[in-house]
Design an enzyme around this catalytic site. Sequence first.
Site, short mmCIF file in Angstrom:
data_model
loop_
_atom_site.label_atom_id
_atom_site.label_comp_id
_atom_site.label_asym_id
_atom_site.label_seq_id
_atom_site.Cartn_x
_atom_site.Cartn_y
_atom_site.Cartn_z
N TYR A 167 0.82 -1.21 0.00
CA TYR A 167 0.00 0.00 0.00
C TYR A 167 0.86 1.27 0.00
CZ TYR A 167 -3.77 3.25 0.91
OH TYR A 167 -4.64 4.30 0.81
N GLU A 214 1.70 6.45 -6.92
CA GLU A 214 0.60 7.18 -7.53
C GLU A 214 0.72 8.68 -7.27
OE1 GLU A 214 -3.17 5.49 -6.30
OE2 GLU A 214 -2.43 3.46 -6.65
#
Length: 132
Positions: free
Chosen positions: A68, A75
């Site tokens: 994560y 991102e």
Amino acid sequence: MQVASRLLLVWAVVNTFPFLAKSAGYSSMLIAWSVTEVVRYSYFTFTLSGFQPGIISWLRYNTFYVLYPLGISSECWLIYKAIEPARRVRQEFAWALQLILFIYIPGSYVLFTHMMAQRRKVMRGKQVQKAE
């Protein structure tokens, strides 16, 4: 939300600015996404079949600690790197990316803590099953 962020990254960011696909951030994002999906769908497949190997459950509820942060930071980095080229296309595009990046920060914290709560709940249930 996950689907929306993936569509944003693939279509609005990388498709619009293909030079980003050659970056380490893009590669690390794809690795995080890919490993996450392999683990997730393996878990679902085994669960539906009625057979649940401990390693699959462990992977499902522990790999997010690494994947994560890797995925979300990749991102964010790609969105950040797209802001300046987006400004050259249209100022509102850059503002939209800045707003999205601004939302990513608290949103990632909320999602990460939710996953930790899910992990505690599932792992606590597994400990109860072993004790029985």
